[in-house]
Design a protein around this motif. Structure first.
Motif, PDB file in Angstrom:
ATOM      1  N   UNK A 198      43.947  49.815  42.865  1.00  0.00           N
ATOM      2  CA  UNK A 198      42.981  50.895  42.694  1.00  0.00           C
ATOM      3  C   UNK A 198      41.591  50.285  42.624  1.00  0.00           C
ATOM      4  N   UNK A 199      40.606  51.064  43.010  1.00  0.00           N
ATOM      5  CA  UNK A 199      39.254  50.514  43.066  1.00  0.00           C
ATOM      6  C   UNK A 199      38.377  51.042  41.938  1.00  0.00           C
ATOM      7  N   UNK A 201      42.044  44.262  48.047  1.00  0.00           N
ATOM      8  CA  UNK A 201      42.968  43.197  47.649  1.00  0.00           C
ATOM      9  C   UNK A 201      44.006  43.734  46.672  1.00  0.00           C
ATOM     10  N   UNK A 202      45.116  43.040  46.578  1.00  0.00           N
ATOM     11  CA  UNK A 202      46.203  43.416  45.678  1.00  0.00           C
ATOM     12  C   UNK A 202      46.191  42.502  44.464  1.00  0.00           C
ATOM     13  N   UNK A 203      46.698  43.018  43.356  1.00  0.00           N
ATOM     14  CA  UNK A 203      46.816  42.218  42.147  1.00  0.00           C
ATOM     15  C   UNK A 203      48.113  41.426  42.209  1.00  0.00           C
ATOM     16  N   UNK A 242      47.683  37.107  38.124  1.00  0.00           N
ATOM     17  CA  UNK A 242      46.705  38.136  37.774  1.00  0.00           C
ATOM     18  C   UNK A 242      45.360  37.945  38.467  1.00  0.00           C
ATOM     19  N   UNK A 243      45.431  37.484  39.716  1.00  0.00           N
ATOM     20  CA  UNK A 243      44.233  37.389  40.554  1.00  0.00           C
ATOM     21  C   UNK A 243      44.323  38.443  41.640  1.00  0.00           C
ATOM     22  N   UNK A 296      37.770  45.707  35.835  1.00  0.00           N
ATOM     23  CA  UNK A 296      38.902  46.371  36.476  1.00  0.00           C
ATOM     24  C   UNK A 296      40.062  46.506  35.491  1.00  0.00           C
ATOM     25  N   UNK A 297      40.404  45.422  34.796  1.00  0.00           N
ATOM     26  CA  UNK A 297      41.506  45.469  33.841  1.00  0.00           C
ATOM     27  C   UNK A 297      41.207  46.434  32.687  1.00  0.00           C
ATOM     28  N   UNK A 298      39.965  46.489  32.239  1.00  0.00           N
ATOM     29  CA  UNK A 298      39.602  47.428  31.171  1.00  0.00           C
ATOM     30  C   UNK A 298      39.682  48.873  31.650  1.00  0.00           C
ATOM     31  N   UNK A 299      39.464  49.096  32.929  1.00  0.00           N
ATOM     32  CA  UNK A 299      39.515  50.456  33.488  1.00  0.00           C
ATOM     33  C   UNK A 299      40.937  50.877  33.865  1.00  0.00           C
ATOM     34  N   UNK A 300      41.660  49.984  34.531  1.00  0.00           N
ATOM     35  CA  UNK A 300      42.974  50.333  35.085  1.00  0.00           C
ATOM     36  C   UNK A 300      44.140  49.749  34.314  1.00  0.00           C
ATOM     37  N   UNK A 301      43.899  48.841  33.420  1.00  0.00           N
ATOM     38  CA  UNK A 301      44.983  48.231  32.648  1.00  0.00           C
ATOM     39  C   UNK A 301      45.696  47.139  33.404  1.00  0.00           C
TER      40      UNK A 301
END
Length: 78
Positions: free
Chosen positions: A23-24, A33-35, A40-41, A72-77
């Motif tokens: 998700x963007x 890009x994919x996680x 976790x990159x 991104x992690x703070x927004x999407x987990x």
């Protein structure tokens, strides 16, 4: 003492695994890009949707790149 002969290889074991663009954020990050669930990159996908070969760390990652990933992690987990 730690030495290179006993170190894990730098190649991430997630290389070549199937991936889906993450998700963007409003500005488009992570740009298709994919996680990678192993390191976790955010990693580019190849033509058949698999994670490109990559290392577990990126020595060229800037502070700005790390900040975007943190946002991104703070927004999407995880």
């Amino acid at each position: 003492m730690w030495n290179d002969t006993s170190a894990d290889p730098p190649r991430c074991p997630g290389s070549g695994e199937p991936g889906t663009p993450a998700q963007t954020l409003p500005d488009g990050f992570p740009d298709g890009r994919a996680l990678c669930e192993r390191c976790l990159r955010f990693i580019d996908l190849d033509a058949i949707g698999r994670l490109a070969e990559h290392d577990t760390t990126d020595a060229t990652e800037t502070d700005a790149d790390a900040l975007r990933a943190r946002e991104w992690f703070n927004t999407h987990g995880w």
